[in-house]
Enzyme design. Structure first.
Site, PDB file in Angstrom:
ATOM      1  N   ARG A  79       4.435 -71.354  70.243  1.00 28.05           N
ATOM      2  CA  ARG A  79       4.285 -72.737  69.715  1.00 28.05           C
ATOM      3  C   ARG A  79       5.558 -73.239  69.168  1.00 28.05           C
ATOM      4  O   ARG A  79       6.352 -72.742  68.462  1.00 28.05           O
ATOM      5  CB  ARG A  79       3.144 -72.803  68.658  1.00 28.05           C
ATOM      6  N   ASP A 116       4.183 -86.243  72.225  1.00 31.18           N
ATOM      7  CA  ASP A 116       4.517 -85.184  72.486  1.00 31.18           C
ATOM      8  C   ASP A 116       4.733 -84.593  74.050  1.00 31.18           C
ATOM      9  O   ASP A 116       3.819 -84.925  74.845  1.00 31.18           O
ATOM     10  CB  ASP A 116       3.681 -83.920  71.829  1.00 31.18           C
ATOM     11  N   ARG A 153      11.063 -79.146  69.413  1.00 30.04           N
ATOM     12  CA  ARG A 153      10.686 -78.299  68.847  1.00 30.04           C
ATOM     13  C   ARG A 153      10.804 -76.928  69.554  1.00 30.04           C
ATOM     14  O   ARG A 153       9.802 -76.839  70.298  1.00 30.04           O
ATOM     15  CB  ARG A 153       9.637 -78.705  68.021  1.00 30.04           C
ATOM     16  N   GLU A 178       0.281 -84.670  74.113  1.00 28.22           N
ATOM     17  CA  GLU A 178      -0.544 -85.262  72.797  1.00 28.22           C
ATOM     18  C   GLU A 178       0.172 -86.907  72.667  1.00 28.22           C
ATOM     19  O   GLU A 178       1.228 -86.851  72.858  1.00 28.22           O
ATOM     20  CB  GLU A 178      -0.361 -84.540  71.651  1.00 28.22           C
ATOM     21  N   ARG A 213       9.140 -84.257  70.562  1.00 27.94           N
ATOM     22  CA  ARG A 213       8.687 -85.521  69.938  1.00 27.94           C
ATOM     23  C   ARG A 213       9.427 -86.781  70.315  1.00 27.94           C
ATOM     24  O   ARG A 213      10.540 -86.658  69.739  1.00 27.94           O
ATOM     25  CB  ARG A 213       8.409 -85.122  68.354  1.00 27.94           C
ATOM     26  N   LYS A 219      -5.643 -86.001  71.127  1.00 23.38           N
ATOM     27  CA  LYS A 219      -5.444 -85.042  72.472  1.00 23.38           C
ATOM     28  C   LYS A 219      -6.093 -85.620  73.552  1.00 23.38           C
ATOM     29  O   LYS A 219      -5.722 -85.878  74.309  1.00 23.38           O
ATOM     30  CB  LYS A 219      -5.993 -83.580  71.938  1.00 23.38           C
ATOM     31  N   LYS A 238      -6.961 -75.013  72.990  1.00 24.50           N
ATOM     32  CA  LYS A 238      -6.711 -75.572  71.565  1.00 24.50           C
ATOM     33  C   LYS A 238      -7.731 -76.396  71.115  1.00 24.50           C
ATOM     34  O   LYS A 238      -8.679 -76.869  71.870  1.00 24.50           O
ATOM     35  CB  LYS A 238      -5.406 -76.060  71.361  1.00 24.50           C
ATOM     36  N   ASN A 293       0.439 -88.737  69.047  1.00 23.96           N
ATOM     37  CA  ASN A 293      -0.082 -88.581  67.729  1.00 23.96           C
ATOM     38  C   ASN A 293      -0.172 -90.198  66.911  1.00 23.96           C
ATOM     39  O   ASN A 293       1.283 -90.790  67.025  1.00 23.96           O
ATOM     40  CB  ASN A 293       1.026 -87.595  67.012  1.00 23.96           C
TER      41      ASN A 293
END
Length: 313
Positions: A232, A272, A224, A280, A209, A124, A159, A282
């Site tokens: 979310r 993301d 997503r 983000e 993604r 993050k 978050k 990842n």
């Protein structure tokens, strides 16, 4: 070549969509020999980093889908490649594993992703390196700072820094309802650092993604998309995964970040993106291989293997 996969227990795999399993299948089909262990099976012994591991065969059955041989102790530098695919959280034991993997690298092991790069890369906080690509963002332990941020942006998302799969993500609208309670609970009264970001209404089109592999990008993203009243998009939180081609903007971001991150040893990365903003980066065990492949025909596992073989040549 012998490939060692360090992953979560095989019985925990969601075999219909697990990206690690997709990697294993394509590697086995190409003639590579698979080995498996968990991170707890890494040891420093006799001045070597070794794994108590088992040879692994993937079978076509959807029930009894794998077969493991007898346990063996092998030095990590005896494998052609070591894939660290243990899911977060990035806790002290995950950190210990990266230190052992770094020691293995000094002994000649080839580890993907590079453990020191993973260790230095908060999934993050790492977005702060590219401030022009991210939404308005606050990282803090202070309730007053979050209150000021909310006052400025009115609609925000809060978050924890160590969450995954959408866990612990809260939206606070213009009424500020429960803001203090959310911050105090998530932040354990100032003991844990939180991230707040301006809410991006483009989330209705999906939290996308984008996969970067070996310094290149997959030309399709998995959007997503939140369902019902959910904010979310994470698949683990009930989001619907819809694969789609990258937009020009998304392609530009991928082209910019892929070589930079790959040069650091981050071979496989999952960006993301929401509304063209990076939210983000990842690097622990990015997923979505199967969904993109099934919906578009672009063979992500094969692309991963091609890039890996290129990196090993």
């Amino acid at each position: 070549m012998d490939f060692l996969f360090i992953a979560d227990p095989l019985e925990s795999f969601k075999i219909h969509k697990d990206s690690t399993l997709a990697m294993m299948r394509v590697a086995q089909a190409a003639g590579h020999r698979l080995w498996f262990c968990q991170s707890r099976n890494l040891l420093w012994k006799d001045n070597l980093v070794v794994a108590d591991c088992q040879s692994l065969s993937i079978k076509p059955s959807s029930t009894s889908w794998y077969e493991l041989a007898e346990l063996e102790s092998r030095a990590l530098n005896s494998f052609a490649a070591v894939m660290m695919r243990t899911d977060p959280p990035f806790d002290i034991e995950y950190l210990n594993s990266t230190w052992l993997l770094s020691a293995a690298q000094r002994q000649g092991a080839k580890v993907f992703n590079n453990p020191s790069a993973v260790r230095d890369h908060s999934e993050k906080i790492s977005i702060t390196e590219f401030p022009e690509l991210i939404p308005p963002t606050l990282i803090t332990r202070e309730l007053s700072a979050v209150e000021d941020f909310h006052q400025k942006h009115q609609d925000i998302v809060i978050k924890p820094l160590d969450g995954m799969g959408g866990m612990g993500v809260f939206r606070v609208g213009s009424d500020g309802l429960n803001l203090a309670s959310i911050v105090e609970t998530l932040g354990e009264n100032g003991a844990r650092t939180l991230m707040a970001q301006r809410f991006l209404p483009e989330i209705t089109q999906g939290d996308k993604r984008v996969l970067l592999i070996g310094g290149e990008y997959v030309s399709f993203a998995l959007a997503r998309i939140p369902q019902g009243s959910e904010i979310r998009g994470n698949l683990a939180a009930g989001g619907k995964g819809v694969a789609m081609p990258l937009s020009d903007q998304e392609r530009g971001i991928a082209e910019r970040l892929a070589p930079v991150l790959n040069a650091r040893g981050l071979f496989l990365v999952g960006l993301d993106l929401i509304g063209g903003f990076v939210t983000e980066i990842n690097v622990t065990s990015p997923t979505c291989f199967v969904e993109i492949t099934e919906q578009t025909g672009f063979d992500v596992p094969q692309f991963w293997l091609n890039q890996l073989e290129k990196a090993l040549s």
